[in-house]
Design a protein around this motif. Structure first.
Motif, PDB file in Angstrom:
ATOM      1  N   VAL A 194       5.559  24.579  83.219  1.00 18.77           N
ATOM      2  CA  VAL A 194       4.789  25.749  82.807  1.00 18.77           C
ATOM      3  C   VAL A 194       3.768  25.343  81.759  1.00 18.77           C
ATOM      4  O   VAL A 194       3.900  24.304  81.106  1.00 18.77           O
ATOM      5  N   ALA A 195       2.762  26.192  81.587  1.00 18.66           N
ATOM      6  CA  ALA A 195       1.716  25.941  80.596  1.00 18.66           C
ATOM      7  C   ALA A 195       1.311  27.264  79.963  1.00 18.66           C
ATOM      8  O   ALA A 195       0.904  28.191  80.674  1.00 18.66           O
ATOM      9  N   THR A 196       1.450  27.351  78.654  1.00 17.89           N
ATOM     10  CA  THR A 196       0.950  28.532  77.950  1.00 17.89           C
ATOM     11  C   THR A 196       0.645  28.195  76.496  1.00 17.89           C
ATOM     12  O   THR A 196       1.544  27.797  75.754  1.00 17.89           O
ATOM     13  N   PRO A 197      -0.609  28.330  76.079  1.00 13.68           N
ATOM     14  CA  PRO A 197      -0.943  28.111  74.670  1.00 13.68           C
ATOM     15  C   PRO A 197      -0.725  29.343  73.806  1.00 13.68           C
ATOM     16  O   PRO A 197      -1.083  29.343  72.630  1.00 13.68           O
ATOM     17  N   ALA A 198      -0.146  30.395  74.347  1.00 14.13           N
ATOM     18  CA  ALA A 198      -0.007  31.660  73.620  1.00 14.13           C
ATOM     19  C   ALA A 198       0.723  31.471  72.290  1.00 14.13           C
ATOM     20  O   ALA A 198       1.740  30.786  72.217  1.00 14.13           O
ATOM     21  N   ALA A 234       2.261  26.138  86.320  1.00 12.94           N
ATOM     22  CA  ALA A 234       1.887  27.554  86.293  1.00 12.94           C
ATOM     23  C   ALA A 234       1.522  27.971  84.874  1.00 12.94           C
ATOM     24  O   ALA A 234       2.306  27.774  83.941  1.00 12.94           O
ATOM     25  N   VAL A 235       0.332  28.534  84.733  1.00 14.65           N
ATOM     26  CA  VAL A 235      -0.046  29.185  83.488  1.00 14.65           C
ATOM     27  C   VAL A 235       0.777  30.466  83.372  1.00 14.65           C
ATOM     28  O   VAL A 235       0.958  31.190  84.354  1.00 14.65           O
ATOM     29  N   VAL A 236       1.302  30.735  82.174  1.00 14.15           N
ATOM     30  CA  VAL A 236       2.179  31.889  81.970  1.00 14.15           C
ATOM     31  C   VAL A 236       1.545  32.850  80.974  1.00 14.15           C
ATOM     32  O   VAL A 236       1.148  32.454  79.878  1.00 14.15           O
ATOM     33  N   ASP A 237       1.461  34.118  81.355  1.00 19.99           N
ATOM     34  CA  ASP A 237       0.971  35.154  80.443  1.00 19.99           C
ATOM     35  C   ASP A 237       1.959  35.371  79.304  1.00 19.99           C
ATOM     36  O   ASP A 237       3.181  35.295  79.494  1.00 19.99           O
ATOM     37  N   ALA A 238       1.446  35.676  78.124  1.00 23.69           N
ATOM     38  CA  ALA A 238       2.285  36.067  76.985  1.00 23.69           C
ATOM     39  C   ALA A 238       1.394  36.768  75.977  1.00 23.69           C
ATOM     40  O   ALA A 238       0.408  36.187  75.512  1.00 23.69           O
TER      41      ALA A 238
END
Length: 428
Positions: A115-119, A199-203
Motif C-alpha cells: 500500500v501507499a499513502t502519504p496521509a 494501491a494508493v489508499v485514501d485517508a
C-alpha cells in the motif's frame, strides 16, 4: 530481542517524523543514522528501529542500493514488518525515487502487493479519491509546486506512482477505508487478484489510518508517510505510554540552524526575528564567491550565545530569490554550498557548548547529523505533529538534544516553542 517493526526513511527529518508517531503510539524507538555495519548489535529496549537515509533526491539506482542494504540489516535484526517512509507531500520525480525503491523492496521481500499513502491528517496531509491535499488545496496548487528539487505538479497519486513503477497501481478509496479493516482487506484481495502491485489508499482522518493499520498487519511491506505509524503498534498489542518518550534532562546553550526554503520555515524565521532575538543570514552567493561565511556566522554566535535564549543561523528565502540563486549557481551546487556551510556552523555551535539544537530542513538535517558524527538518536516527546526532540550521545560524554524538523512542519512559533518544551522539563 528482535525488533517488531523495521523502518527505512528516505531523509533524516522524515525518519524522526515517523519515529515520533511510533513513540506516540507506545513503541520504544531508536533512529540509526545511515545503514549500520553488518555486525552492529540491535539496539536494546527498542520495539522499532528507523534507519535514516539521505536517499530522497539522489539517483534512483543509488537510492535502491542503499535501501536494500538497510532492508538486509533490519531483516537480520529480526524485523517482522518493513515500513518504507517517504514525505507526506510524496516528494519525487517521474524517475523516482518512491516507485523504484518500493519495487526493489517488494522483490527482495518476495511480496506481490503493498500500500501507499502519504496521509498525515495531523499536519493537514489528506488523500481523497487518490488525490493528495495539503491543507485545503491540492498538492499541485500548494507551495510544493515550487520545490527546488522535487516540484510536485500532479495531485493524483495513482498517476504519480504509476509513472515510476512497472507494476500496475490501483486505489483503495475512502468508502472502503471508512467501512473498516475487513473491507480494506477484501479490497486488497481483489486488487491482488487483478494483478495490481501497489494501491494508493485514501485517508482523511487518524481513524482512517488506524483502520488501515489493522488491515495491513499481514503485509511484509507497507509504504507511507509517517501517518500510518499510528495504526501499526496495536498489531503487536502495544498501547500509548509516556515512558516510550523518556529522554535524559536537557541543559546547555540553545541554537537553531535553518536551511529549508519552505513557506513554513520562512514564516518561522520571520517569527523568531520579530521577537528581537539574534539571527544571522547565510548568503549562498557570498559562499560561492569564496567568503568564509561559516566563520562569520560562528563569530556572530560567539557574540550572542547565552543561557537565556537561542541564536538563529539561517538560509531561507522566497521562491523567487531561490530561483535566482539557482539560476546563477545551479540548483545542486547552491544546495550543497548551503548544506556544507550550515553543517560546519552546527559543528562550531556544539563545540561552543550548544546542547539543545533545532535543525530545519531535510537536506540540512542530513548534512548536520553527518557532520556531528551522530550514529543514533533516542526519540523523545513531540514538539509539534511530526517533530520530536531526540537525544544523542556526544564523544565527550555529554548528551545533545536535537530536533530535525521537516521544512514544511511546525507552527510559526516553532523555534521558541521547542526550547520552552525542554525548559518545562517534559523531556525528563
Amino acid at each position: 530481542m528482535p525488533i517488531r517493526l523495521g523502518c527505512i526513511a528516505d531523509d533524516f527529518t522524515g525518519a524522526t517524523d515517523l519515529a515520533n508517531n511510533l513513540v506516540r503510539a507506545g513503541m520504544r524507538v531508536v533512529q540509526l543514522i545511515d545503514v549500520p555495519a553488518p555486525d552492529t548489535e540491535t539496539p536494546q529496549d527498542a520495539d522499532a528501529v528507523v534507519i535514516a537515509l539521505k536517499s530522497r533526491t539522489i539517483p534512483a539506482t543509488e537510492a535502491v542500493e542503499v535501501s536494500l542494504r538497510a532492508l538486509q540489516w533490519l531483516r537480520s535484526a529480526g524485523a517482522e514488518q518493513i515500513y518504507f517512509k517517504y514525505c507526506s507531500t510524496f516528494d519525487s520525480t517521474p524517475a523516482g525515487n518512491i516507485g523504484p525503491v518500493t519495487e526493489a523492496l517488494m522483490d527482495a521481500l518476495g511480496t506481490d502487493f503493498t500500500v501507499a499513502t502519504p496521509a498525515f491528517p495531523d499536519n493537514g496531509r489528506t488523500v481523497f479519491k487518490g488525490h493528495l491535499f495539503v491543507g485545503d488545496v491540492l498538492l499541485a496548487e500548494s507551495g510544493m509546486r515550487h520545490h527546488p528539487l522535487t516540484p510536485m505538479t500532479d495531485s493524483n497519486l495513482v498517476s504519480v506512482l504509476d509513472a515510476q513503477t512497472a507494476r500496475p497501481v490501483g486505489l483503495i478509496d475512502h468508502k472502503a477505508v471508512a467501512a473498516g479493516p475487513e473491507t480494506i482487506a477484501e479490497r486488497i484481495a481483489t486488487l491482488r487478484k487483478d494483478g495490481i502491485g501497489a494501491a494508493v489508499v485514501d485517508a482523511v482522518s487518524n481513524e482512517d489510518l488506524v483502520r488501515l493499520g489493522a488491515a495491513v498487519a499481514g503485509l511484509p511491506l507497507v509504504t507511507a508517510g509517517s501517518g500510518l505509524a499510528i495504526g501499526l503498534p496495536a498489531n503487536w498489542g502495544i498501547e500509548p505510554s509516556p515512558e516510550a518518550a523518556h529522554l535524559p534532562a536537557a541543559s546547555g546553550r540553545s541554537a537553531v540552524v535553518a536551511g529549508s526554503v519552505s513557506a513554513a520555515t520562512n514564516g518561522q524565521v520571520r517569527a523568531f526575528l520579530d521577537t528581537g532575538r539574534p539571527g544571522f543570514s547565510v548568503d549562498p552567493m557570498r559562499i560561492a564567491a569564496g567568503e568564509d561565511v561559516a566563520a562569520e556566522a560562528l563569530a556572530f554566535a560567539d557574540a550572542h550565545l547565552s543561557s537565556e535564549g537561542p541564536v538563529l543561523i539561517y538560509s531561507t528565502e522566497s521562491p523567487d530569490a531561490v530561483r535566482d540563486v539557482q539560476g546563477r549557481l545551479g540548483a545542486a551546487e547552491a544546495g550543497e554550498l548551503v548544506e556544507r556551510t550550515l553543517a560546519r556552523v552546527a559543528q562550531g555551535l556544539v563545540e561552543r557548548g550548544v546542547r539543545r539544537l533545532v535543525v530545519a530542513g531535510g537536506e540540512t538535517s542530513g548534512a548536520v547529523v553527518q557532520a556531528l558524527g551522530l550514529t543514533g538518536l533516542r526519540i523523545g516527546p513531540q514538539i509539534d505533529p511530526g517533530v520530536p526532540w531526540c537525544a544523542a550521545p556526544l564523544a565527550d560524554g555529554d548528551t545533545l538534544h536535537i530536533t530535525l524538523k521537516s521544512g514544511n512542519f511546525g507552527g510559526p512559533d516553532f523555534f521558541t516553542a521547542s526550547f520552552d518544551l525542554l525548559g518545562n522539563g517534559e523531556s525528563q
